[in-house]
Design an enzyme around this catalytic site. Structure first.
Site, PDB file in Angstrom:
ATOM      1  N   SER A 151       0.839  -1.193   0.117  1.00  0.00           N
ATOM      2  CA  SER A 151      -0.068   0.120  -0.005  1.00  0.00           C
ATOM      3  C   SER A 151       0.978   1.213   0.016  1.00  0.00           C
ATOM      4  O   SER A 151       1.836   1.505   0.901  1.00  0.00           O
ATOM      5  CB  SER A 151      -0.898   0.119   1.218  1.00  0.00           C
ATOM      6  N   LYS A 177      -1.402  -0.930  -4.230  1.00  0.00           N
ATOM      7  CA  LYS A 177      -2.694  -0.172  -3.968  1.00  0.00           C
ATOM      8  C   LYS A 177      -1.937   1.276  -3.741  1.00  0.00           C
ATOM      9  O   LYS A 177      -0.939   1.486  -3.045  1.00  0.00           O
ATOM     10  CB  LYS A 177      -3.025  -0.687  -2.729  1.00  0.00           C
ATOM     11  N   LYS A 179      -3.041   5.067  -2.623  1.00  0.00           N
ATOM     12  CA  LYS A 179      -4.079   5.988  -1.863  1.00  0.00           C
ATOM     13  C   LYS A 179      -4.316   7.178  -2.642  1.00  0.00           C
ATOM     14  O   LYS A 179      -3.446   7.707  -3.305  1.00  0.00           O
ATOM     15  CB  LYS A 179      -3.268   6.509  -0.416  1.00  0.00           C
ATOM     16  N   ASP A 204      -7.403   3.210  -2.798  1.00  0.00           N
ATOM     17  CA  ASP A 204      -8.032   3.382  -1.330  1.00  0.00           C
ATOM     18  C   ASP A 204      -8.332   4.889  -1.292  1.00  0.00           C
ATOM     19  O   ASP A 204      -7.202   5.549  -1.061  1.00  0.00           O
ATOM     20  CB  ASP A 204      -7.169   2.639  -0.298  1.00  0.00           C
ATOM     21  N   GLU A 229     -11.215   1.209  -3.051  1.00  0.00           N
ATOM     22  CA  GLU A 229     -11.813   0.821  -1.713  1.00  0.00           C
ATOM     23  C   GLU A 229     -12.182   2.112  -1.020  1.00  0.00           C
ATOM     24  O   GLU A 229     -11.931   3.304  -1.081  1.00  0.00           O
ATOM     25  CB  GLU A 229     -10.531   0.474  -0.973  1.00  0.00           C
ATOM     26  N   ASP A 254     -14.087  -0.835   3.595  1.00  0.00           N
ATOM     27  CA  ASP A 254     -13.338  -0.970   4.545  1.00  0.00           C
ATOM     28  C   ASP A 254     -14.028  -0.418   5.992  1.00  0.00           C
ATOM     29  O   ASP A 254     -14.417  -1.123   6.719  1.00  0.00           O
ATOM     30  CB  ASP A 254     -11.779  -0.117   4.159  1.00  0.00           C
ATOM     31  N   LYS A 278     -10.348  -5.791   8.404  1.00  0.00           N
ATOM     32  CA  LYS A 278      -9.267  -5.615   9.542  1.00  0.00           C
ATOM     33  C   LYS A 278      -9.665  -6.028  10.759  1.00  0.00           C
ATOM     34  O   LYS A 278     -10.480  -5.710  11.149  1.00  0.00           O
ATOM     35  CB  LYS A 278      -8.848  -3.961   9.454  1.00  0.00           C
ATOM     36  N   GLY A 306      -4.200  -3.503   6.384  1.00  0.00           N
ATOM     37  CA  GLY A 306      -3.131  -3.491   7.541  1.00  0.00           C
ATOM     38  C   GLY A 306      -3.409  -2.091   8.090  1.00  0.00           C
ATOM     39  O   GLY A 306      -4.023  -1.047   7.645  1.00  0.00           O
TER      40      GLY A 306
END
Ligand SMILES: [Mg+2]
Length: 386
Positions: A151, A177, A179, A204, A229, A254, A278, A306
């Site tokens: 990520s 991934k 952000k 995400d 996400e 999430d 998570k 994570g």
């Protein structure tokens, strides 16, 4: 089993690299580790609450308070029949899932160590049976290696991000991934996709958009993303269903999935086609197992998120991600990416096929380094049964 002693350790570990998301920038990772002792064994759990209430309303301080004053007394000195019994005892506590998960997960590790089995095996044994007849009894075996990805946070420039992607792909990560946030989305993802046309890629947003931004999010469609996400508000499920109806790319929830009920509601209205589990966010491994199987019944894959965990939390994530419906790579990078010197050994090392090994040793399969614990600990609290 009677838990004889529970210790809370508040530690603070410097990160190798600061990590920036749409919430802000992390330089160190404070966390609470919970140690539960019985019969000469000690089980460990990690609380993923952060110092500030950005990702979740929970903080280190609220978790410390709820653990010390409410959760520890429900477990200490009590006859615990199984790790899920702890989740049952906690049912009267509203919210505070990360605090609950920390102690429940310590008890999972304690049971696994006491029985001499890897945590992954204990979890597989406790997996709820999927309800549909086509699923019953099938796909209950766990893996020995779990696929993982990396990520990547928001960088000061596009060039800096491209360098980071190149570095991580070079290290062997098979899924990336990114952000995103408004203003750091379509052109950034397009640039990464152009340079790596075949790289499994996902994004995400950490709840940074609204439904009005659907046209922008739809501009991501040509980039063949595995998923988008948590684009919308952290406790919204309904608008995600409206967005999913407008997008071919699977929406993954999430922050919005804080319990197995949330997962069920989201699936009933097609608010997402992938779920990020998570353990801290959903309140512990028992709830994580339930969500795993609810999603399996709906034919929806899950993956393990994570929270910049130490090797204690990472080991629990790896064990969980070994279960059959974890069909997408987890955000469980190798240990070296996070901390120069972790609190527990051995480190998790990336294999050539972008996987991490699931420990075959009892429990979490990692040992907490007591000297290191003393060195990074800010405070601790010991409670013993009468
Ligand atoms: Mg996320």
């Amino acid at each position: 089993m009677k838990v004889e002693e529970i210790t809370l350790h508040h530690i603070d570990l410097p990160l190798v690299h600061p990590f920036e998301t749409s919430f802000g920038r992390e330089i160190t990772r404070p966390c609470i580790l919970v140690a539960a002792r019985a019969g000469g064994c000690t089980g460990w759990g990690e609380c993923t609450a952060m110092a500030e209430p950005w990702y979740s309303y929970e903080t280190i301080e609220t978790a410390w308070h709820v653990l010390r004053d409410f959760l520890v007394p429900l477990v200490l000195g009590e006859e615990i029949a199984s790790p899920s019994d702890v989740a049952y005892r906690f049912r009267r506590i509203r919210g505070h899932p990360m605090a609950r998960a920390a102690l429940e997960n310590a008890v999972w590790d304690l049971f696994a160590r006491a029985e001499g089995v890897p945590l992954a095996d204990l979890l597989a044994d406790h997996l709820p049976q999927a309800g549909s007849s086509s699923m019953a009894g099938k796909e209950r075996r766990r893996r020995d290696r779990v696929p993982v990805g990396v990520s990547l946070g928001i960088e000061p420039s596009l060039d800096a991000l491209l360098d980071k992607v190149a570095q991580r792909v070079g290290e062997g990560y098979g899924r990336v991934k990114l952000k995103i946030k408004p203003g750091w989305d379509v052109s950034v993802v397009g640039a990464v996709r152009e340079r790596w046309p075949n790289l499994p890629l996902q994004v995400d947003a950490n709840a940074a958009y609204t439904l009005d931004d659907a046209p922008v999010l739809r501009e991501l469609e040509p980039f063949d993303l595995l998923l988008i996400e948590q684009p919308l508000h952290h406790d919204d499920i309904v608008h995600h269903a409206k967005l999913q109806a407008q997008c071919h790319t699977p929406i993954c929830l999430d922050e919005s999935i804080q319990s197995s009920s949330h997962a069920r509601w989201a699936l009933e209205i097609d608010a997402c086609r992938v779920v990020n589990i998570k353990v801290g966010r959903v309140g512990g491994l028992t709830a994580a197992l339930e969500i795993h199987t609810i999603c399996q019944e709906w034919g929806v894959p899950v993956w393990c998120g994570g929270m910049l965990e130490t090797n204690v939390g990472r080991a629990a994530n790896v064990a969980l991600a070994s279960l059959p419906n974890f069909k997408l790579p987890g955000d469980i990078s190798a240990s070296e990416r996070y901390y120069h010197e972790d609190i527990a050994e051995p480190d998790f090392v990336l294999n050539d096929d972008s996987t991490l090994r699931v420990p075959s040793e009892p429990g979490l399969g990692v040992r907490v380094d007591r000297k290191r614990l003393d060195a990074v600990r800010l405070r601790h609290l010991v409670r013993q049964a009468d």
